[in-house]
Scaffold this motif. Structure first.
Motif, PDB file in Angstrom:
ATOM      1  N   THR A   1      -8.653   5.305  -7.415  1.00 47.06           N
ATOM      2  CA  THR A   1      -7.512   5.180  -6.506  1.00 47.06           C
ATOM      3  C   THR A   1      -7.836   4.186  -5.401  1.00 47.06           C
ATOM      4  O   THR A   1      -7.044   3.300  -5.084  1.00 47.06           O
ATOM      5  CB  THR A   1      -7.168   6.547  -5.890  1.00 47.06           C
ATOM      6  OG1 THR A   1      -6.970   7.479  -6.946  1.00 47.06           O
ATOM      7  CG2 THR A   1      -5.915   6.462  -5.047  1.00 47.06           C
ATOM      8  N   TRP A   2      -9.028   4.324  -4.851  1.00 45.39           N
ATOM      9  CA  TRP A   2      -9.451   3.380  -3.809  1.00 45.39           C
ATOM     10  C   TRP A   2      -9.427   1.958  -4.360  1.00 45.39           C
ATOM     11  O   TRP A   2      -8.913   1.033  -3.735  1.00 45.39           O
ATOM     12  CB  TRP A   2     -10.855   3.739  -3.330  1.00 45.39           C
ATOM     13  CG  TRP A   2     -11.350   2.773  -2.313  1.00 45.39           C
ATOM     14  CD1 TRP A   2     -11.106   2.794  -0.976  1.00 45.39           C
ATOM     15  CD2 TRP A   2     -12.139   1.594  -2.564  1.00 45.39           C
ATOM     16  NE1 TRP A   2     -11.686   1.710  -0.374  1.00 45.39           N
ATOM     17  CE2 TRP A   2     -12.329   0.958  -1.329  1.00 45.39           C
ATOM     18  CE3 TRP A   2     -12.701   1.028  -3.706  1.00 45.39           C
ATOM     19  CZ2 TRP A   2     -13.057  -0.228  -1.191  1.00 45.39           C
ATOM     20  CZ3 TRP A   2     -13.415  -0.149  -3.580  1.00 45.39           C
ATOM     21  CH2 TRP A   2     -13.597  -0.755  -2.333  1.00 45.39           C
ATOM     22  N   LEU A   3      -9.949   1.797  -5.581  1.00 45.46           N
ATOM     23  CA  LEU A   3      -9.993   0.476  -6.199  1.00 45.46           C
ATOM     24  C   LEU A   3      -8.582  -0.087  -6.380  1.00 45.46           C
ATOM     25  O   LEU A   3      -8.340  -1.272  -6.152  1.00 45.46           O
ATOM     26  CB  LEU A   3     -10.699   0.575  -7.553  1.00 45.46           C
ATOM     27  CG  LEU A   3     -10.958  -0.738  -8.282  1.00 45.46           C
ATOM     28  CD1 LEU A   3     -11.907  -1.608  -7.481  1.00 45.46           C
ATOM     29  CD2 LEU A   3     -11.520  -0.481  -9.673  1.00 45.46           C
TER      30      LEU A   3
ATOM     31  N   PHE B   1      -5.929   0.500  -4.585  1.00 41.66           N
ATOM     32  CA  PHE B   1      -5.375   0.051  -3.303  1.00 41.66           C
ATOM     33  C   PHE B   1      -6.012  -1.265  -2.878  1.00 41.66           C
ATOM     34  O   PHE B   1      -5.340  -2.162  -2.383  1.00 41.66           O
ATOM     35  CB  PHE B   1      -5.586   1.109  -2.214  1.00 41.66           C
ATOM     36  CG  PHE B   1      -4.542   2.171  -2.251  1.00 41.66           C
ATOM     37  CD1 PHE B   1      -3.301   1.948  -1.680  1.00 41.66           C
ATOM     38  CD2 PHE B   1      -4.782   3.385  -2.868  1.00 41.66           C
ATOM     39  CE1 PHE B   1      -2.319   2.921  -1.725  1.00 41.66           C
ATOM     40  CE2 PHE B   1      -3.807   4.358  -2.926  1.00 41.66           C
ATOM     41  CZ  PHE B   1      -2.583   4.119  -2.348  1.00 41.66           C
ATOM     42  N   TRP B   2      -7.306  -1.358  -3.103  1.00 41.04           N
ATOM     43  CA  TRP B   2      -7.990  -2.600  -2.758  1.00 41.04           C
ATOM     44  C   TRP B   2      -7.424  -3.744  -3.581  1.00 41.04           C
ATOM     45  O   TRP B   2      -7.130  -4.822  -3.075  1.00 41.04           O
ATOM     46  CB  TRP B   2      -9.494  -2.439  -3.013  1.00 41.04           C
ATOM     47  CG  TRP B   2     -10.283  -3.647  -2.613  1.00 41.04           C
ATOM     48  CD1 TRP B   2     -10.726  -3.949  -1.358  1.00 41.04           C
ATOM     49  CD2 TRP B   2     -10.701  -4.720  -3.463  1.00 41.04           C
ATOM     50  NE1 TRP B   2     -11.393  -5.142  -1.380  1.00 41.04           N
ATOM     51  CE2 TRP B   2     -11.397  -5.642  -2.663  1.00 41.04           C
ATOM     52  CE3 TRP B   2     -10.566  -4.990  -4.821  1.00 41.04           C
ATOM     53  CZ2 TRP B   2     -11.953  -6.812  -3.157  1.00 41.04           C
ATOM     54  CZ3 TRP B   2     -11.117  -6.157  -5.330  1.00 41.04           C
ATOM     55  CH2 TRP B   2     -11.807  -7.051  -4.501  1.00 41.04           C
TER      56      TRP B   2
ATOM     57  N   SER C   1       0.833  -1.204   0.000  1.00 42.49           N
ATOM     58  CA  SER C   1       0.000   0.000   0.000  1.00 42.49           C
ATOM     59  C   SER C   1       0.865   1.250   0.000  1.00 42.49           C
ATOM     60  O   SER C   1       0.605   2.207  -0.714  1.00 42.49           O
ATOM     61  CB  SER C   1      -0.920   0.014   1.212  1.00 42.49           C
ATOM     62  OG  SER C   1      -1.724  -1.129   1.207  1.00 42.49           O
TER      63      SER C   1
ATOM     64  N   ALA D   1     -10.693   9.575  -7.328  1.00 42.29           N
ATOM     65  CA  ALA D   1     -10.676   9.042  -5.962  1.00 42.29           C
ATOM     66  C   ALA D   1     -11.208   7.615  -5.945  1.00 42.29           C
ATOM     67  O   ALA D   1     -10.636   6.737  -5.294  1.00 42.29           O
ATOM     68  CB  ALA D   1     -11.507   9.939  -5.050  1.00 42.29           C
ATOM     69  N   GLY D   2     -12.282   7.381  -6.700  1.00 41.07           N
ATOM     70  CA  GLY D   2     -12.851   6.032  -6.748  1.00 41.07           C
ATOM     71  C   GLY D   2     -11.864   5.015  -7.303  1.00 41.07           C
ATOM     72  O   GLY D   2     -11.654   3.945  -6.723  1.00 41.07           O
TER      73      GLY D   2
END
Lengths: 297, 352
Positions: B340-342, B344-345, B109, B337-338
């Motif tokens: 980016t979150w994806l 990292f997940w 991460s 942002a969406g």
């Protein structure tokens, strides 16, 4: 240091519908050089990647040095993993690789790394992309060692090396293990690579662990019996048949037993590690044949 | 980690800096000249009220560099996504070096955060700089641009102000996530380009017109909104009128719909395309009869106006430029942002 380096219970990993590793339950005590041997595609890389935290298990669980693999920076710092084909950044020089190691690892031993590179006769300014396979493997090993791990994992480190480079690499690895105390877990599909260095052996065939024990004990409890033809179920109960082959008059068994063998009909001989591993691979193949035959009936 | 990221990225960053530097010099050298010739032209034309033709002449003179610069700003975010975003992870996967770096004492991460953060910031800065420089340079041309090239019109709007920053951030992260899914550089690049292009086309076509309720208004017909009226020489058939895609007195607007209304308020077909709409006005006598000497068209247009023909236009006015810019940047920031979150997940759960 915890008493066991790697503990797995019912560990399994699936790729799609295929199990690459299943029902793996092992306990490796600390302070060994552990050889993981098996044919190509047996699941060696999967097991090593699970141990280093590159992969998450599909089933069961695995503990390495008392922690979850790759469960945080502290855990990562304790385990070094040198992946198959020993990848390095082609565009970076050796010195930059050492800098990378120094920046990313809290326990980095820069003197050890530089000393090792020097002893190997490599120039620090050399680009990693221009190194030979053997040199690249040595650089990757250096990175792994200078991290000062408690466990060093190597995935087929010598597979692509010529015999001379193989010997040099293994020699370097041995020197390092003698000099600094840490456990090693390395895989190969050739027993000969591991024979001289390992004191603990895991045989992995077709995604299952066949045997996992100290080599001394393995060698002390396995025998080859040759004698007049006999069915395997007529052997004493303490003797576990690993592999059997028959001619018209003669039977040859590889067995495992803790008790001495008294039957005078047998010619008893010891096995070397390679024969032993082959016997286990053979056993697996025979089991499989039997299973398919039964299905066909 | 910052050191490593920078070491891997510095080549492309330096190249981008060099290109942007040259670009900046070229614009800085030519920009003031353009502005002063525009100012001089305006001063001259306001004196004798010929500014319409000055605009046409001025814009016609520079339309090639204008279009080229606009295109550069439009393409830059796509390039960022293709050449910085897509290979960011695939290059590691293809070289196997992810296995090297993920086994240093640093979590995936954090590794991804630094890579995304540093490269992404440089990408946004480059696109922002490029966009603002072009906005500054093009200012006189934007003032005098033809209707299709109005500041609010899709093509130009996307290449001005702060919107390019939003596009660059989005294209970059899109490239990264597509790379993670595709795992190979070339397919990832192709896929990134396809998806980004589709979104860039869908945005002005489907979303931007509805960011705020467009203004609908009717206008009297005049020079500002008609392309002319043709009076048949033979007489007999009706004169034809063609509307311009423009809002009288509101330059820079984005015209969404443009219609000709007859005196009863119904829409007449053909007012905006082809040869124009038939106007029900006497072409045998009066101002619209053929044979009237100079100024016939003007007189005829006045007559058509008097009969009650009107232009009805729906548009997004220029005053909303910065508001729309912020909204658009906001939308792309949300996308970014969406994704980016994806990413990292995905790097924690699925990638190995």
């Amino acid at each position: 240091m915890t008493s066991s380096v790697l503990e797995a219970q019912g560990l399994g990993r699936k790729y799609g519908k295929r199990w690459a590793l299943r029902e793996c339950t092992i306990d490796i005590p600390a302070g060994h050089v552990v050889g993981l041997v098996g044919p190509n595609g047996a699941g060696k890389t999967t097991l090593l990647k699970l141990a280093s935290g590159q992969l998450e298990p599909t089933a069961g669980n695995i503990t390495v040095l008392g922690g979850r693999p790759a469960g945080g920076t502290a855990q990562l710092a304790k385990v070094s993993f040198v992946a198959q084909d020993t990848p390095v950044y082609a565009g970076l020089s050796i010195a930059e690789h050492l800098k990378l190691g120094a920046r990313l690892n809290p326990r980095w031993d820069d003197a050890r790394a530089r000393d090792r590179i020097e002893r190997l006769g490599l120039a620090l300014g050399h680009r990693a992309g221009k190194l030979s396979g053997g040199q690249r493997a040595q650089v990757a090993l250096t990175l792994g060692l200078a991290k000062r791990p408690e466990l060093l994992i190597l995935d087929e480190p010598v597979a692509s090396l010529d015999p001379l480079a193989r010997r040099e690499f293994m020699q370097g690895l041995m020197e390092a293990t003698v000099e600094h105390e840490f456990s090693v877990l390395l895989s190969s599909h050739l027993v000969s690579d591991l024979e001289r260095v390992c004191d603990f052996l895991i045989v992995l065939v077709d995604s299952r662990v066949q045997v996992a024990e100290e080599t001394e004990k393995l060698l002390a409890t396995h025998y080859r019996l040759t004698g007049p033809r006999r069915d395997s179920d007529r052997l004493p109960s303490g003797q576990h048949v690993i592999s059997a082959s028959h001619t018209d008059r003669q039977s040859t068994f590889v067995i495992r037993t803790d008790a001495p063998i008294h039957d005078p009909a047998w010619a008893v001989s010891r096995l070397n590690l390679e024969d032993l591993v082959l016997a286990y691979m053979d056993k697996h193949a025979a089991d499989k044949r039997r299973a398919t035959l039964e299905v066909q009936r | 980690m910052i050191w490593l990221t920078w070491r891997q990225f510095r080549g492309s960053a330096a190249m981008m800096a060099a290109v942007l530097g040259l670009f900046a010099v070229a614009l800085a050298v030519t920009g003031p000249g353009l502005a002063s010739s525009y100012a001089a032209g305006i001063a001259a034309c306001t004196a004798d009220d010929t500014c319409d033709s000055f605009y046409n002449r001025f814009f016609g003179e520079y339309d090639l560099p204008f279009l080229a610069l606009t295109l550069v700003v439009l393409i830059l975010p796509a390039l960022v996504g293709l050449f910085w975003g897509a290979p960011l992870i695939t290059r590691e996967l293809e070289g196997g070096t992810h296995l090297l770096v993920w086994n240093q004492s640093i979590t995936r991460s954090r590794w991804l955060a630094v890579k995304l953060g540093l490269t992404g910031l440089v990408a946004v800065a480059a696109a922002g700089l490029c966009g603002l420089m072009v906005t500054w340079w093009s200012d006189p041309l934007d003032e005098s641009a033809a209707e299709g090239m109005a500041l609010m019109a899709p093509l130009v709007f996307s290449a001005r102000g702060i919107a390019p920053m939003g596009y660059a951030a989005f294209a970059f992260v899109l490239g990264v996530i597509v790379g993670m899914l595709a795992r190979r550089t070339l397919p990832a690049m192709a896929l990134t380009l396809a998806v980004f292009a589709a979104i860039q086309l869908a945005m002005p076509a489907m979303v931007r017109p509805h960011l705020m309720t467009p203004v609908t208004a009717t206008f009297e017909l005049g020079k500002g909104n008609t392309d002319g009226i043709s009076i048949p020489r033979e007489g007999g058939s009706a004169p034809r009128l063609l509307l311009r895609e423009a809002v009288p007195g509101r330059p820079g607007s984005w015209v969404l719909s443009n219609e000709l209304l007859d005196p009863s308020g119904r829409v007449i077909a053909g007012g905006t395309d082809g040869t124009g709409a038939d106007i029900n006005v006497s072409s045998t006598s009066g101002p619209c009869a053929p044979g009237n000497s100079a100024g016939a068209a003007d007189g005829c247009l006045g007559e058509v106006n008097r009969l009650g023909y009107r232009q009805q236009v729906t548009y997004q006015p220029l005053e909303r430029f910065w508001l729309f810019q912020w909204i658009e940047v906001g939308i792309y920031a949300l996308f970014t942002a969406g994704l980016t979150w994806l990413s990292f997940w995905w790097i924690r759960r699925r990638l190995s």
